[in-house]
Motif scaffolding. Structure first.
Motif, short mmCIF file in Angstrom:
data_model
loop_
_atom_site.label_atom_id
_atom_site.label_comp_id
_atom_site.label_asym_id
_atom_site.label_seq_id
_atom_site.Cartn_x
_atom_site.Cartn_y
_atom_site.Cartn_z
N ASN A 5 5.05 -13.02 -2.16
CA ASN A 5 4.87 -13.32 -3.57
C ASN A 5 4.74 -12.04 -4.40
O ASN A 5 4.74 -12.09 -5.61
N ARG A 6 4.58 -10.90 -3.75
CA ARG A 6 4.37 -9.64 -4.44
C ARG A 6 5.65 -9.14 -5.08
O ARG A 6 6.74 -9.43 -4.63
N LYS A 7 5.47 -8.33 -6.13
CA LYS A 7 6.63 -7.79 -6.83
C LYS A 7 6.84 -6.30 -6.57
O LYS A 7 7.90 -5.79 -6.81
N PHE A 8 5.82 -5.60 -6.09
CA PHE A 8 5.91 -4.16 -5.88
C PHE A 8 5.32 -3.80 -4.53
O PHE A 8 4.53 -4.54 -3.97
N ARG A 9 5.68 -2.60 -4.05
CA ARG A 9 5.07 -2.13 -2.81
C ARG A 9 4.98 -0.61 -2.83
O ARG A 9 5.72 0.07 -3.54
N ILE A 10 4.05 -0.12 -2.01
CA ILE A 10 3.88 1.32 -1.84
C ILE A 10 3.39 1.54 -0.41
O ILE A 10 2.68 0.70 0.14
N GLY A 11 3.80 2.64 0.19
CA GLY A 11 3.35 2.93 1.56
C GLY A 11 1.85 3.16 1.60
O GLY A 11 1.30 3.89 0.78
N SER A 12 1.18 2.53 2.55
CA SER A 12 -0.28 2.67 2.63
C SER A 12 -0.71 4.11 2.89
O SER A 12 -1.73 4.56 2.37
N VAL A 13 0.05 4.86 3.66
CA VAL A 13 -0.29 6.26 3.93
C VAL A 13 -0.17 7.09 2.65
O VAL A 13 -1.03 7.93 2.35
N LEU A 37 -12.33 1.31 -2.50
CA LEU A 37 -11.07 0.68 -2.89
C LEU A 37 -9.90 1.26 -2.11
O LEU A 37 -9.07 0.53 -1.56
N VAL A 38 -9.83 2.57 -2.04
CA VAL A 38 -8.73 3.21 -1.31
C VAL A 38 -8.81 2.84 0.17
O VAL A 38 -7.80 2.52 0.79
N GLY A 39 -10.00 2.85 0.73
CA GLY A 39 -10.16 2.50 2.14
C GLY A 39 -9.76 1.07 2.43
O GLY A 39 -9.17 0.78 3.48
N LYS A 40 -10.04 0.18 1.52
CA LYS A 40 -9.67 -1.23 1.68
C LYS A 40 -8.16 -1.37 1.83
O LYS A 40 -7.68 -2.02 2.75
N TRP A 41 -7.41 -0.74 0.96
CA TRP A 41 -5.96 -0.87 1.00
C TRP A 41 -5.34 -0.05 2.11
O TRP A 41 -4.37 -0.46 2.74
N SER A 42 -5.86 1.13 2.36
CA SER A 42 -5.21 1.99 3.34
C SER A 42 -5.54 1.60 4.78
O SER A 42 -4.77 1.91 5.68
N SER A 43 -6.64 0.91 4.99
CA SER A 43 -7.05 0.59 6.35
C SER A 43 -6.92 -0.88 6.73
O SER A 43 -6.74 -1.19 7.89
N PHE A 44 -7.05 -1.78 5.78
CA PHE A 44 -7.18 -3.18 6.13
C PHE A 44 -6.16 -4.11 5.49
O PHE A 44 -5.66 -5.01 6.13
N ASP A 45 -5.88 -3.94 4.22
CA ASP A 45 -5.12 -4.94 3.49
C ASP A 45 -3.62 -4.68 3.38
O ASP A 45 -2.93 -5.43 2.73
N TYR A 52 3.26 -1.36 4.41
CA TYR A 52 3.30 -1.25 2.95
C TYR A 52 2.16 -2.07 2.35
O TYR A 52 1.70 -3.03 2.95
N ILE A 53 1.73 -1.67 1.17
CA ILE A 53 0.81 -2.46 0.37
C ILE A 53 1.66 -3.21 -0.64
O ILE A 53 2.44 -2.60 -1.37
N TYR A 54 1.52 -4.52 -0.67
CA TYR A 54 2.25 -5.35 -1.63
C TYR A 54 1.29 -5.75 -2.73
O TYR A 54 0.17 -6.20 -2.46
N PHE A 55 1.71 -5.59 -3.99
CA PHE A 55 0.81 -5.87 -5.10
C PHE A 55 1.59 -6.35 -6.31
O PHE A 55 2.79 -6.14 -6.43
N ASP A 56 0.87 -7.01 -7.22
CA ASP A 56 1.45 -7.52 -8.45
C ASP A 56 1.15 -6.63 -9.65
O ASP A 56 1.96 -6.49 -10.54
#
Length: 88
Positions: A5-13, A37-45, A52-56
């Motif tokens: 459902n996401r529209k954008f992505r960025i590499g978690s690293v 916040l950074v740890g949440k996305w880079s390590s878990f979500d 990749y991190i998928y986000f709206d």
């Protein structure tokens, strides 16, 4: 790969290393909020299938709310270099 459902992505690293950019001073509490916040996305979500991190919404999901206006702008500009549009 499953439908997203996401529209954008960025590499978690890339996102994780992006927190080297803030230049202003922050209290210990603010620093902890930024790191959390950074740890949440880079390590878990991030998506475990492709790292990749998928986000709206960049500002609501990936930009710490405690950043100063100057750091907020620098951080967003930095992140936009690596954001990919998906599901167009």
């Amino acid at each position: 790969m499953e439908e997203r459902n996401r529209k954008f992505r960025i590499g978690s690293v890339y996102y994780e290393s992006s927190m080297l950019e803030p230049k202003d001073d922050y209290s210990q509490e603010q620093h902890e909020e930024i790191v959390a916040l950074v740890g949440k996305w880079s390590s878990f979500d991030f998506d475990k299938t492709d790292a990749y991190i998928y986000f709206d919404d960049l500002e609501k999901e990936l930009v710490p709310s405690v950043l100063t206006p100057a750091d907020r702008k620098r951080f967003i500009d930095y992140l936009k270099k690596e954001i990919e549009v998906v599901n167009e």
